[in-house]
Design an enzyme around this catalytic site. Sequence first.
Site, mmCIF file in Angstrom:
data_model
loop_
_atom_site.group_PDB
_atom_site.id
_atom_site.type_symbol
_atom_site.label_atom_id
_atom_site.label_comp_id
_atom_site.label_asym_id
_atom_site.label_seq_id
_atom_site.Cartn_x
_atom_site.Cartn_y
_atom_site.Cartn_z
ATOM 1 N N SER A 28 -10.528 0.490 1.530
ATOM 2 C CA SER A 28 -11.449 1.030 2.524
ATOM 3 C C SER A 28 -12.857 0.936 1.960
ATOM 4 C CB SER A 28 -11.104 2.498 2.816
ATOM 5 O OG SER A 28 -12.130 3.138 3.550
ATOM 6 N N TYR A 83 -9.491 11.415 -0.082
ATOM 7 C CA TYR A 83 -9.263 10.094 0.497
ATOM 8 C C TYR A 83 -9.976 9.031 -0.326
ATOM 9 C CZ TYR A 83 -9.106 6.337 3.991
ATOM 10 O OH TYR A 83 -8.901 5.140 4.646
#
Length: 240
Positions: free
Chosen positions: A132, A145
């Site tokens: 990501s 995250y």
Amino acid sequence: MKKLVVITGASSGFGMELAKEFSKDGYPTLLLARRVEKMKALNLPNTMCRKVDVTDKIEFENAIREAESKYGKTDLIINNAGMMLLGDLATQDANEWQTMLNVNVMGVMNGMQIVMNDMKEREFGTIINLSSIAGLKPFGGHAAYCATKYGVTGLTEVARQEMSSHNVRVLSICPGAVATELLGHTTDKDIINGYEAWKEAVGAINITANDVAKTIKYAYELPQSVSLREIVITDTKQDA
């Protein structure tokens, strides 16, 4: 027949779009996710759908070996399965941290290890891990995250170094904000509202999961000697 493509997290988002893109070009595919009915509903040819939790390495490997017995050895694995549980580090439930670490990091490591030795012996194959943009730069409310996605970015680079001499490609894909089900995993409503407000502030996010899927397929279909080691793909309007 083309070579086997394995896709995790194939019941929605990037995974579902990847399944469609590879299938329509004649690749046999193994689709893995916990919601097997959503994968079966795609009704794709030369496709095996299995309910698999990527944190269960034995279950994961059994599904891959079953598909390989039918379609031949895995030429591409896309470790796409992931969880995004955003939260403030000071208050977030530690169980959410563990869930993300298990799925986002251990699940990817399981997938890589299952296929790596065969690929090394054949001196051919590709591993693609979904990281990501949050695995490259920090974002508020993304602490745990980010930790998992920085982990994916780092382990992908180490694996690339270990596998490059065996002619095996290991690529990292780092998408920005894309409309998928990921945000729906987050339990903190304030963070969800803030995320949606941010998207409104930068303008419509027009990039789609299919755009990301096509980019991944393009990277895979380049000659084996060409390795797009790390791809960052975002909406043009995303400035962070």
